[in-house]
Write an enzyme that holds these catalytic residues in place. Structure first.
Site, PDB file in Angstrom:
ATOM      1  N   ARG A 211      -8.339  -6.205 -11.007  1.00 26.76           N
ATOM      2  CA  ARG A 211      -7.473  -5.814 -12.111  1.00 26.76           C
ATOM      3  C   ARG A 211      -8.032  -4.689 -12.977  1.00 26.76           C
ATOM      4  O   ARG A 211      -9.180  -4.690 -13.383  1.00 26.76           O
ATOM      5  CB  ARG A 211      -7.159  -7.037 -12.973  1.00 26.76           C
ATOM      6  CG  ARG A 211      -8.345  -7.758 -13.569  1.00 26.76           C
ATOM      7  CD  ARG A 211      -7.943  -9.139 -14.078  1.00 26.76           C
ATOM      8  NE  ARG A 211      -9.014  -9.781 -14.840  1.00 26.76           N
ATOM      9  CZ  ARG A 211      -9.007  -9.941 -16.155  1.00 26.76           C
ATOM     10  NH1 ARG A 211      -7.973  -9.522 -16.857  1.00 26.76           N
ATOM     11  NH2 ARG A 211     -10.016 -10.517 -16.782  1.00 26.76           N
TER      12      ARG A 211
ATOM     13  N   GLN B  10     -10.569 -10.093 -10.782  1.00 25.87           N
ATOM     14  CA  GLN B  10     -11.773  -9.607 -11.458  1.00 25.87           C
ATOM     15  C   GLN B  10     -11.602  -8.132 -11.792  1.00 25.87           C
ATOM     16  O   GLN B  10     -11.003  -7.369 -11.042  1.00 25.87           O
ATOM     17  CB  GLN B  10     -13.012  -9.789 -10.568  1.00 25.87           C
ATOM     18  CG  GLN B  10     -14.308  -9.311 -11.228  1.00 25.87           C
ATOM     19  CD  GLN B  10     -15.547  -9.634 -10.417  1.00 25.87           C
ATOM     20  OE1 GLN B  10     -15.523 -10.501  -9.555  1.00 25.87           O
ATOM     21  NE2 GLN B  10     -16.641  -8.933 -10.673  1.00 25.87           N
ATOM     22  N   HIS B  11     -12.142  -7.709 -12.955  1.00 29.18           N
ATOM     23  CA  HIS B  11     -12.227  -6.291 -13.293  1.00 29.18           C
ATOM     24  C   HIS B  11     -13.303  -5.663 -12.420  1.00 29.18           C
ATOM     25  O   HIS B  11     -14.499  -5.797 -12.684  1.00 29.18           O
ATOM     26  CB  HIS B  11     -12.607  -6.102 -14.764  1.00 29.18           C
ATOM     27  CG  HIS B  11     -11.533  -6.460 -15.735  1.00 29.18           C
ATOM     28  ND1 HIS B  11     -10.245  -6.003 -15.633  1.00 29.18           N
ATOM     29  CD2 HIS B  11     -11.568  -7.206 -16.869  1.00 29.18           C
ATOM     30  CE1 HIS B  11      -9.526  -6.455 -16.647  1.00 29.18           C
ATOM     31  NE2 HIS B  11     -10.297  -7.202 -17.401  1.00 29.18           N
ATOM     32  N   ILE B  12     -12.912  -4.990 -11.351  1.00 26.41           N
ATOM     33  CA  ILE B  12     -13.895  -4.398 -10.437  1.00 26.41           C
ATOM     34  C   ILE B  12     -13.221  -3.306  -9.625  1.00 26.41           C
ATOM     35  O   ILE B  12     -12.018  -3.376  -9.344  1.00 26.41           O
ATOM     36  CB  ILE B  12     -14.492  -5.482  -9.502  1.00 26.41           C
ATOM     37  CG1 ILE B  12     -15.706  -4.949  -8.767  1.00 26.41           C
ATOM     38  CG2 ILE B  12     -13.444  -6.017  -8.528  1.00 26.41           C
ATOM     39  CD1 ILE B  12     -16.509  -6.014  -8.056  1.00 26.41           C
TER      40      ILE B  12
END
Length: 627
Positions: free
Chosen positions: A334, A394-396
């Site tokens: 995300r 996950q922010h990735i």
């Protein structure tokens, strides 16, 4: 290669090749493949690089695509040429001199063998069995150099499937595939399609002092009778390899793939994987990669499709990357400040309805967007240990699962207008509730609330005073502001050198390619109804009933982590930053266009399910979405 060496001096670029070796490595292990790419990309550009190697997809390894070129030849003539080339006295003398310790002189009986006799006596050297995987050392597989590094698909001899993938790679990625059988045409096409490198190619080639037509030419070659040509052609059914050559001849006149390659300012790179005249072996350990399934009973057509009744269903299938997934796992890497908390909560609710679980990474004070390869592998392994079907968030930045020999997941994401994202982030990290929330979640590990000056700085002032928090310097790699200004980074991938330079055209092109090839859906809450409909139809296992669930819990889902502390920003301030976000904006518009195409493909241009309440205009209030 000799031509490019001469043109490099004339046109101002470096011409490089691999180091000579007694054995050519055409099929590479994944590590060897990455090392080769890195070696090539470290050359001072513009540059050309030549090596006997099967097609390598630079983008699949998170690198910018080069300009691909190659040459082809009539398959039967290639085999005959190779047969006598390795028996030429000058070739043997040269190899003995260069590789004295490793090269063994052949016996006299082998040297005196003729191609005619080899064919008629069914000599093992001249047997070409359909689908066999032996014979890598004699270069019988011209298609291998275009098909790629997947041994399962590309090694079976004269394979229909390998041919189709080879044609696809030529069509999509190669700027020029020429042939000395059409010397003048090939030179003209190179000159016109790749002028930066091949300007003046015809004059240089025909200059009498250069003698390019004699380079590596073998005069020790007896005539092969038409009868043996015919026996060889019919018995071994080389029609598939010949079809590829014919396709490449057509390719001269169809399209220019140079303009499809990303650019790094004035940096340019040509990679040539020539059909070889050296012995080769494979260092490839077969990896599980995405297989392009080919219906052998249905030939692919080069003609345009007749899109009438089947128009929308055909487009929907072409735009559906969910079918490429090899495991029932959603990977939602995300993007910050696009409303991803709302989608995560929607997936939790849909999981209870549709029978799947959802998880996310553990909360922490700072997000780690770029991971080292070992950490990427560990994260993937952790995700795949979850019970399936499963959705993970996950922010990735984008991770290529197949690079680590894991099955491909279903990639999804959200995007948002880049200017709105930046404004959103500015006020989000200046909201007191944000720090209180972190304190509740992280305790002593939570960051302290910043100084009053930082907390009270409005975006308008920040931009007009040139604060470090509102400077958007082109191609800047470091990020003094510590924000998430790079939306393209989350789609470009884990290659810092390629993906971190801010507003980079190369990063944008890589991000576009990743979305086009890997992402099932990239939606936006700016078009809630369209996004929900596309998710429902393209990923029904996970998003069936998405519209009903969203609107049933709309008050909650549309206000998750919403920031009401946001001031109006003038058009003047927006214009100042807009000029520095050109490629970020282009990527965002690209994602929206693709989303609209996906919606049009499933709706036929009409409303879906006659759900009028879902077709109301979107609300555009001054509230804000989550981090």
């Amino acid at each position: 290669m000799a031509l490019m060496n001469l043109l490099g001096k004339q046109n101002g670029y470096g011409a490089h090749r691999d180091k000579p070796s007694p054995i050519e490595t055409v099929l590479l292990s994944p590590l060897f493949e990455i090392n080769l790419i890195e070696e090539i990309m470290e050359k001072e550009q513009p540059a050309t690089y030549s090596k006997h190697v099967a097609y390598i997809d630079f983008a699949a390894n998170d690198y910018a695509q080069p300009i691909y070129i190659n040459m082809v030849r009539d398959p039967i003539e290639r085999l005959i040429s190779w047969f006598y080339y390795i028996r030429a006295p000058w070739y043997i003398a040269e190899r003995k001199k260069r590789f004295a310790k490793s090269y063994k002189l052949p016996n006299v009986q082998w040297l005196k063998k003729t191609f005619n006799k080899c064919i008629l006596e069914h000599d093992d050297e001249c047997l070409f069995e359909q689908g066999e995987e032996r014979g890598l050392g004699d270069h019988r597989r011209q298609m291998l150099f275009f098909c790629g590094q997947d041994t399962t698909i590309c090694m079976p001899f004269n394979s229909y499937e390998a041919m189709q993938i080879s044609k696809q790679h030529v069509e999509s990625n190669y700027a020029v595939v020429g042939t000395w059988e059409e010397t003048n045409i090939t030179l003209k096409v190179l000159e016109h399609y790749i002028p930066r490198f091949f300007k003046g190619a015809t004059d240089v080639y025909y200059h009498p002092e250069n003698n390019l037509h004699k380079v590596n030419r073998n005069t020790v070659r007896p005539t092969v009778s038409p009868e043996h040509h015919s026996i060889h052609n019919v018995r071994n059914r080389h029609h598939i390899d010949k079809e590829l050559v014919s396709h490449n001849h057509i390719q001269h006149h169809k399209s220019n793939n140079v303009q499809n390659q990303p650019r790094l300012g004035n940096n340019e790179l040509v990679i040539q994987a020539p059909n070889t005249n050296e012995p080769i072996k494979s260092h490839h350990k077969t990896a599980k990669r995405e297989k392009i399934q080919v219906d052998k009973k249905q030939q692919f057509q080069d003609d345009d499709y007749d899109l009438e009744d089947d128009e929308w269903s055909l487009k929907a299938d072409l735009l559906n990357n969910t079918k490429k997934a090899e495991v029932d796992v959603i990977f939602f890497n995300r993007v910050p400040k696009v409303g991803s908390q709302s989608l995560m909560e929607l997936m939790v609710r849909l999981g209870n309805i549709n029978g799947y679980s959802h998880s996310r990474d553990a909360g922490k004070a700072t997000e780690t967007i770029l991971l080292k390869p070992d950490n990427q592998r560990e994260l993937i392994a952790e995700i795949y240990m979850k019970n399936k079907p499963h959705a993970y968030s996950q922010h990735i930045a984008y991770i290529n699962f197949t690079r680590f020999h894991f099955p491909k997941p279903i990639y999804i994401n959200l995007v948002r207008d880049p200017i709105e994202r930046i404004i959103s982030w500015h006020y989000y990290v200046r909201a007191e509730w944000y720090y209180k929330d972190l304190k509740d979640k992280l305790g002593d590990k939570a960051p302290d609330m910043p100084e009053k000056e930082f907390m009270e700085m409005d975006f308008e002032t920040c931009v007009k005073t040139g604060s470090k928090y509102c400077q958007f310097n082109q191609m800047q790699v470091n990020n003094p502001a510590g924000d998430h200004r790079r939306q393209t980074l989350f789609f470009c991938g884990q290659n810092k050198k390629l993906c971190m330079p801010f507003n980079s055209a190369a990063a944008m092109q890589k991000a576009k390619r990743t979305v086009e090839e890997d992402y099932a859906v990239v939606g936006t809450w700016e078009d809630t109804n369209i996004t929900l409909s596309v998710l429902e139809h393209y990923i029904p296992k996970f998003f069936k009933h998405a519209k009903v669930a969203y609107y049933l819990f709309q008050n909650r889902l549309s206000s998750v982590n919403k920031n009401s502390v946001k001031k109006t920003v003038s058009e003047e301030a927006r214009a100042i930053i807009r000029k520095n976000l050109t490629n970020e904006i282009e990527f965002y518009e690209f994602c929206k266009q693709r989303l609209y195409l996906q919606y049009a493909a499933i709706s036929g241009g009409e409303k879906i399910d006659n759900d009028d309440y879902l077709l109301l205009p979107e609300h555009n209030d001054e509230g804000d979405y989550e981090y």
